[in-house]
Design a protein around this motif. Sequence first.
Motif, short mmCIF file in Angstrom:
data_model
loop_
_atom_site.label_atom_id
_atom_site.label_comp_id
_atom_site.label_asym_id
_atom_site.label_seq_id
_atom_site.Cartn_x
_atom_site.Cartn_y
_atom_site.Cartn_z
N TYR A 115 75.58 116.21 147.65
CA TYR A 115 75.05 114.92 147.18
C TYR A 115 75.95 114.47 145.93
O TYR A 115 76.38 115.46 145.06
CB TYR A 115 73.67 114.75 146.74
N ASP A 116 76.27 113.26 145.81
CA ASP A 116 77.19 112.67 144.72
C ASP A 116 76.32 113.26 143.34
O ASP A 116 77.07 113.41 142.25
CB ASP A 116 77.46 111.30 144.80
N ASP A 117 75.20 113.32 143.30
CA ASP A 117 74.63 113.60 142.16
C ASP A 117 74.65 114.79 141.92
O ASP A 117 74.41 115.38 140.59
CB ASP A 117 72.90 113.35 142.38
N TYR A 118 74.95 115.92 142.60
CA TYR A 118 75.12 117.21 142.34
C TYR A 118 76.45 117.43 141.55
O TYR A 118 76.36 117.79 140.43
CB TYR A 118 75.55 118.06 143.68
N TYR A 119 77.65 116.54 141.84
CA TYR A 119 78.72 116.43 140.99
C TYR A 119 78.51 115.67 139.85
O TYR A 119 79.17 116.19 138.67
CB TYR A 119 79.91 116.02 141.89
N ARG A 120 77.68 114.76 139.79
CA ARG A 120 77.53 113.74 138.40
C ARG A 120 76.86 114.62 137.44
O ARG A 120 76.97 114.49 136.25
CB ARG A 120 76.84 112.44 138.98
N ASN A 121 75.82 115.44 137.87
CA ASN A 121 75.21 116.26 136.86
C ASN A 121 76.00 117.39 136.21
O ASN A 121 76.00 117.62 135.24
CB ASN A 121 73.99 117.00 137.60
N TYR A 123 78.61 115.21 134.00
CA TYR A 123 78.35 114.65 132.85
C TYR A 123 76.94 115.05 132.04
O TYR A 123 76.98 114.92 130.93
CB TYR A 123 77.69 113.12 133.41
N ASN A 124 76.34 115.86 132.88
CA ASN A 124 74.90 116.42 132.12
C ASN A 124 75.28 117.99 131.65
O ASN A 124 74.56 118.31 130.75
CB ASN A 124 73.86 116.23 133.11
#
Length: 172
Positions: free
Chosen positions: A61-67, A70-71
């Motif tokens: 999921y894109d959120d995996y890479y986003r986290n 960015y996080n």
Amino acid sequence: PDALLSGFEPSTRRDIQKLDSVNEYYLEEILDSTKTLKNRFDDLLLLCRETYHRNNVNAKYDDYYRNIYYNLDINYRRIFFLRNKSDDKAVVVAVFFIYGNKAHYDIGASISQKMRGVSKLLIYKSFLRLRDLGIDYVEMGGAYPYLPLNDKLRSISDFKKCFGCDLYPMLL
């Protein structure tokens, strides 16, 4: 060659030395994940999508890479791109998670059309940078030594093993 490079397989050393002498690429380490570097996150996402599509594997999921981008604090991750000097385009990316003096190779992705050995060059340059940071052990993830030659996991395993890695059996 330095001690690190001398531990690699001969063909890997040749690929790295040849590409490094051509001087077409530069290493970019992402130390800041501010919005000004959003295009770098877009590059990460694009390379990952292209790699998963090319290998016919379901992407994360894109959120995996986003986290991760960015996080996750810089003390716990390192993101390295190899970029073309001529047009600044991302060719390959590697993401490592950092645990004290150890690193874990988590993401490797690239464009489809690239010069032979460019992914190896990125890993080598990443290893040098990690060594400068005090990392003395890199976990490359699973390798499967007895797969058929036409199996995609075989080529991924061979890529990991070409760096002179030691294989450790794991009981599951």
